[in-house]
Motif scaffolding. Structure first.
Motif, mmCIF file in Angstrom:
data_model
loop_
_atom_site.group_PDB
_atom_site.id
_atom_site.type_symbol
_atom_site.label_atom_id
_atom_site.label_comp_id
_atom_site.label_asym_id
_atom_site.label_seq_id
_atom_site.Cartn_x
_atom_site.Cartn_y
_atom_site.Cartn_z
ATOM 1 N N ASP A 1 76.048 55.123 -3.633
ATOM 2 C CA ASP A 1 75.202 56.203 -4.153
ATOM 3 C C ASP A 1 74.979 57.272 -3.076
ATOM 4 O O ASP A 1 75.105 58.468 -3.350
ATOM 5 N N TYR A 2 74.678 56.846 -1.871
ATOM 6 C CA TYR A 2 74.411 57.806 -0.795
ATOM 7 C C TYR A 2 75.678 58.533 -0.380
ATOM 8 O O TYR A 2 75.612 59.643 0.126
ATOM 9 N N ARG A 3 76.832 57.880 -0.594
ATOM 10 C CA ARG A 3 78.060 58.602 -0.313
ATOM 11 C C ARG A 3 78.294 59.644 -1.400
ATOM 12 O O ARG A 3 78.573 60.798 -1.121
ATOM 13 N N SER A 4 78.153 59.240 -2.674
ATOM 14 C CA SER A 4 78.467 60.192 -3.742
ATOM 15 C C SER A 4 77.451 61.329 -3.781
ATOM 16 O O SER A 4 77.782 62.445 -4.149
ATOM 17 N N ILE B 1 74.708 62.209 0.926
ATOM 18 C CA ILE B 1 73.628 62.041 1.897
ATOM 19 C C ILE B 1 74.219 61.619 3.246
ATOM 20 O O ILE B 1 73.790 62.078 4.300
ATOM 21 N N LEU B 2 75.263 60.779 3.191
ATOM 22 C CA LEU B 2 75.919 60.367 4.437
ATOM 23 C C LEU B 2 76.508 61.585 5.131
ATOM 24 O O LEU B 2 76.441 61.711 6.348
ATOM 25 N N LYS B 3 77.041 62.494 4.315
ATOM 26 C CA LYS B 3 77.643 63.708 4.880
ATOM 27 C C LYS B 3 76.571 64.590 5.517
ATOM 28 O O LYS B 3 76.782 65.174 6.572
ATOM 29 N N ARG B 4 75.411 64.683 4.877
ATOM 30 C CA ARG B 4 74.335 65.492 5.439
ATOM 31 C C ARG B 4 73.924 64.949 6.811
ATOM 32 O O ARG B 4 73.676 65.698 7.745
ATOM 33 N N PHE B 5 73.905 63.613 6.928
ATOM 34 C CA PHE B 5 73.555 63.015 8.219
ATOM 35 C C PHE B 5 74.610 63.316 9.280
ATOM 36 O O PHE B 5 74.323 63.286 10.469
ATOM 37 N N LYS B 6 75.839 63.581 8.832
ATOM 38 C CA LYS B 6 76.907 63.878 9.788
ATOM 39 C C LYS B 6 76.640 65.150 10.570
ATOM 40 O O LYS B 6 77.151 65.319 11.664
ATOM 41 N N ALA C 1 72.727 69.952 -3.501
ATOM 42 C CA ALA C 1 71.612 69.195 -2.979
ATOM 43 C C ALA C 1 72.047 67.786 -2.632
ATOM 44 O O ALA C 1 72.625 67.098 -3.450
ATOM 45 N N HIS C 2 71.775 67.379 -1.420
ATOM 46 C CA HIS C 2 72.121 66.014 -1.024
ATOM 47 C C HIS C 2 70.839 65.268 -0.680
ATOM 48 O O HIS C 2 70.419 65.268 0.458
ATOM 49 N N TYR C 3 70.237 64.658 -1.659
ATOM 50 C CA TYR C 3 68.982 63.966 -1.379
ATOM 51 C C TYR C 3 68.865 62.723 -2.263
ATOM 52 O O TYR C 3 69.553 62.592 -3.290
ATOM 53 N N GLN C 4 67.997 61.822 -1.857
ATOM 54 C CA GLN C 4 67.818 60.576 -2.586
ATOM 55 C C GLN C 4 67.097 60.827 -3.908
ATOM 56 O O GLN C 4 66.248 61.708 -4.002
ATOM 57 N N GLU C 5 67.440 59.993 -4.881
ATOM 58 C CA GLU C 5 66.949 60.124 -6.258
ATOM 59 C C GLU C 5 65.428 60.321 -6.357
ATOM 60 O O GLU C 5 64.960 61.265 -6.964
ATOM 61 N N ASN C 6 64.667 59.430 -5.741
ATOM 62 C CA ASN C 6 63.216 59.460 -5.963
ATOM 63 C C ASN C 6 62.440 59.940 -4.739
ATOM 64 O O ASN C 6 61.300 59.530 -4.530
#
Lengths: 247, 244
Positions: free
Chosen positions: A80-83, A86-91, B86-91
């Motif tokens: 989920d974090y890859r799709s 979010i992992l990319k943002r941390f990069k 947007a790259h963020y967690q669901e909740n």
């Protein structure tokens, strides 16, 4: 360290907000314990045995949350974090995406630990549970099973093409292991043929180690399970690290 | 003036598709650099190669004198990035996302102040996914500014913002620029580019077709409006005329 702590705190909040791990990794093992306790009470595991049914099942129950976190929670959150990139943002931050993966592993470790402690407390208070074997051996076995299960999860989450594929593989791993490895339905009540069949599930082997440690059975019975767990941990970690997709 | 970003002979292909071809540019300290072009022209690929999230096939990239692939940790203490999506967690809530972002840097700006500056001070307890498009966009600019960066990358800066909000964002960026912040942005709004950008590059199918100021772009084209000049450079004149 500041980043790691803040990420853990936030990810834990998010996880609790989602509720599913609380249910599958903490409440469900307790529910199974209570059901087994009501059915079998303090009865011996079999006629003439010197340990109770609950003692025999304790290791299996402690593995439920490891299984939920390792082969369901981890693959889903990683993919989920890859799709979601979010992992990319941390990069593009000084921290890098590895830290958030470590934070997720820590969170599933915490669920497993909370599950172990609550199971121990309830089993002890209500069903007179006592650890017959060495606590140290049990903890070492518990850690080995966790490393092994979590490495399966990291491998699945790391290489699955997308969240949907990760979800399917996670379900294929999780539900059979939950039901047939002895984690919920006790191994001992299964017919011998079925036992032979379910022996191929990694968690079945893991549970044998935990059971043996709880009941102080001879260690040479669990040499094979230990080898299996170590081999899974090495192979899956290698595949996860070698083929991990960051995006 | 000191070059904050320099890119020399950048090339990147995906299979047979040349996404960016032999692209060189530099961005000076305290200036706003606009990377323009139609969708698929190579803007995002260029940004990703500059940031090191994609590996260039060819070319040399330097940001703040560092190679983004080598001095990653040190460099990204001083770089803010806003992604197109947007790259963020669901909740996750606004405060939580800001807090985590702030924790990643040795020193960080006061995000509550930034949220106030961007007109969303009361949204801290709201789930990010429940923000409106414009509020989200502003939040993502806030996230890019949290590290107190020396240079920020803003991909499609004001997409989804209403007219008022766009102008507010411009004002803030003009102030930040006056304080010495270097900005690389992509945009599809030519009014915005005219107001904000000191230097622009126009890309067409991965190739550089114009590099200079907005005024120079207008002068080199047969038109007297920048938007027309831009379309002339990107060779979309016929489509543009048909739609009129």
């Amino acid at each position: 360290m500041k980043a790691y702590k803040t990420i853990i705190k936030t990810e834990l909040k998010l996880s609790l907000r989602g509720m599913d791990m609380l249910i599958f990794a903490v409440i469900m093992p307790l529910a199974v314990l209570i059901i087994l306790g009501i059915i079998y009470g303090n009865k011996p595991a079999f006629d003439g045995s010197d340990y109770t049914f609950i003692q025999q099942s304790f290791g299996a129950l402690a593995s439920i949350s490891i299984c939920a976190g390792g082969v369901m929670g981890l693959p889903l959150v990683v993919s989920d974090y890859r799709s979601k990139q979010i992992l990319k943002r941390f990069k593009v931050t000084p921290i890098g995406p590895f830290t958030i993966l470590i934070a997720e592993v820590t969170i599933y470790f915490l669920y497993s630990l909370i599950s172990l402690l609550t199971l121990f407390a309830v089993a002890r208070v209500f069903f007179g549970f006592e650890m017959q074997g060495s606590l140290l051996q049990f903890i070492l076995g518990w850690i080995l099973v966790m490393v092994s299960m979590f490495s399966i999860g990291m491998m699945v989450g790391g290489i699955a093409k997308n969240t949907k594929v990760a979800g399917i593989i996670a379900s294929i791993l999780y539900f059979p292991m939950l039901i047939f490895s002895g984690a919920t339905l006790p191994y001992e009540v299964m017919p011998i043929t079925m036992q032979k069949f379910v022996d191929i599930l990694p968690l079945t082997q893991g549970i044998k180690i935990l059971k043996s440690a709880t009941l102080d059975l001879p260690m040479n019975n669990v040499v094979l399970p230990i080898i299996v767990m170590v081999a899974i941990a090495i192979i899956c970690s290698f595949v996860a690290i070698r083929f991990f997709r960051w995006e | 003036m000191e070059d904050i970003i320099t890119v020399e002979h950048l090339s990147k292909s995906y299979g047979n598709l040349k996404a960016v071809e032999d692209f060189s540019f530099s961005v000076k300290k305290g200036t706003v650099f606009g990377l323009l072009g139609a969708n698929g022209a190579g803007k995002s690929t260029t940004i990703e190669c500059v940031l090191g999230t994609k590996k260039a096939d060819w070319g040399v990239v330097s940001v703040l004198g560092m190679d983004p692939n080598v001095n990653r940790k040190e460099l990204f203490e001083q770089v803010g990035v806003q992604f197109q999506e947007a790259h963020y967690q669901e909740n996750i809530k606004v405060n939580e996302l800001c807090e985590v972002t702030a924790s990643l840097y040795k020193s960080s700006a006061d995000y509550k102040q930034l949220l106030t500056n961007f007109g969303i001070p009361d949204k801290g307890g709201t789930l990010v996914r429940e923000l409106s498009g414009g509020q989200k966009q502003r939040l993502f600019i806030v996230l890019a500014l949290i590290p107190n960066p020396k240079v920020v990358f803003l991909d499609e800066l004001t997409t989804g913002l209403d007219a008022r909000a766009r102008r507010d964002v411009w004002q803030i960026l003009i102030r930040l620029k006056a304080d010495g912040l270097t900005i690389l942005l992509t945009s599809h709004f030519m009014d915005e580019v005219e107001i904000l950008c000191d230097v622009i590059c126009i890309l067409k199918m991965g190739k550089l077709v114009f590099y200079g100021t907005v005024t120079e772009a207008i002068n080199q084209s047969p038109h007297d409006k920048f938007e027309d000049a831009y379309l002339w450079f990107t060779d979309e004149r016929s489509a543009y005329n048909e739609s009129l």
